[in-house]
Scaffold this motif. Structure first.
Motif, PDB file in Angstrom:
ATOM      1  N   GLU A  41      -4.366  51.889 -43.890  1.00  0.00           N
ATOM      2  CA  GLU A  41      -5.601  51.574 -42.907  1.00  0.00           C
ATOM      3  C   GLU A  41      -6.724  50.651 -43.867  1.00  0.00           C
ATOM      4  OE1 GLU A  41      -6.140  55.627 -44.582  1.00  0.00           O
ATOM      5  OE2 GLU A  41      -4.610  54.593 -43.483  1.00  0.00           O
ATOM      6  N   ILE A  42      -6.858  51.138 -44.976  1.00  0.00           N
ATOM      7  CA  ILE A  42      -7.631  50.442 -45.944  1.00  0.00           C
ATOM      8  C   ILE A  42      -7.354  48.983 -46.236  1.00  0.00           C
ATOM      9  CG2 ILE A  42      -8.818  50.315 -48.074  1.00  0.00           C
ATOM     10  CD1 ILE A  42      -9.837  52.590 -46.213  1.00  0.00           C
ATOM     11  N   GLU A  43      -5.851  48.816 -46.554  1.00  0.00           N
ATOM     12  CA  GLU A  43      -5.332  47.293 -46.654  1.00  0.00           C
ATOM     13  C   GLU A  43      -5.546  46.554 -45.639  1.00  0.00           C
ATOM     14  OE1 GLU A  43      -1.833  48.077 -49.837  1.00  0.00           O
ATOM     15  OE2 GLU A  43      -1.578  48.890 -47.707  1.00  0.00           O
ATOM     16  N   GLU A  82     -16.912  50.062 -44.358  1.00  0.00           N
ATOM     17  CA  GLU A  82     -16.923  49.504 -43.037  1.00  0.00           C
ATOM     18  C   GLU A  82     -15.499  49.702 -42.297  1.00  0.00           C
ATOM     19  OE1 GLU A  82     -18.383  46.845 -40.104  1.00  0.00           O
ATOM     20  OE2 GLU A  82     -19.321  47.713 -41.558  1.00  0.00           O
ATOM     21  N   THR A  83     -14.266  49.712 -42.972  1.00  0.00           N
ATOM     22  CA  THR A  83     -13.343  50.042 -42.421  1.00  0.00           C
ATOM     23  C   THR A  83     -13.154  51.274 -41.828  1.00  0.00           C
ATOM     24  OG1 THR A  83     -11.922  48.758 -43.906  1.00  0.00           O
ATOM     25  CG2 THR A  83     -10.576  50.336 -42.801  1.00  0.00           C
ATOM     26  N   GLN A  84     -13.652  52.370 -42.566  1.00  0.00           N
ATOM     27  CA  GLN A  84     -13.928  53.914 -42.480  1.00  0.00           C
ATOM     28  C   GLN A  84     -14.851  54.029 -40.908  1.00  0.00           C
ATOM     29  OE1 GLN A  84     -12.029  56.417 -42.842  1.00  0.00           O
ATOM     30  NE2 GLN A  84     -11.209  55.431 -44.508  1.00  0.00           N
ATOM     31  N   ARG A  85     -15.804  52.948 -40.787  1.00  0.00           N
ATOM     32  CA  ARG A  85     -16.834  52.876 -39.597  1.00  0.00           C
ATOM     33  C   ARG A  85     -15.920  52.804 -38.483  1.00  0.00           C
ATOM     34  NH1 ARG A  85     -19.665  49.818 -36.763  1.00  0.00           N
ATOM     35  NH2 ARG A  85     -18.981  48.007 -37.932  1.00  0.00           N
ATOM     36  N   ILE A  86     -15.366  51.708 -38.405  1.00  0.00           N
ATOM     37  CA  ILE A  86     -14.575  51.313 -37.269  1.00  0.00           C
ATOM     38  C   ILE A  86     -13.364  52.035 -36.948  1.00  0.00           C
ATOM     39  CG2 ILE A  86     -12.669  49.480 -36.684  1.00  0.00           C
ATOM     40  CD1 ILE A  86     -14.286  47.522 -38.202  1.00  0.00           C
TER      41      ILE A  86
END
Length: 66
Positions: free
Chosen positions: A20-22, A33-37
């Motif tokens: 998910e981070i990639e 920002e990725t974790q927020r989405i």
């Protein structure tokens, strides 16, 4: 198209190949920002925490009714 929808579409096409981070990095997002989405998509029941190969999230599939 907003970034959340772009991330969701990328997750759908990913099929577990990237984490998910990639996926977020492909869109130019940092980890926060990725974790927020991801949090937003979880709260909207669009994805669920379920390991799918390299990715810890997959599309939400509601249980089938009888």
């Amino acid at each position: 198209m907003n970034i959340k929808q772009e991330y969701y579409d990328l997750l759908k096409a990913n099929n577990g190949r990237l984490s998910e981070i990639e996926l977020g990095e492909k869109l130019g997002l940092d980890e926060n920002e990725t974790q927020r989405i991801i949090s937003q998509l979880l709260s909207e029941y669009k994805i669920e925490h379920k390991t799918n190969k390299a990715c810890d999230y997959s599309l939400f599939k509601p249980p089938k009714t009888k």
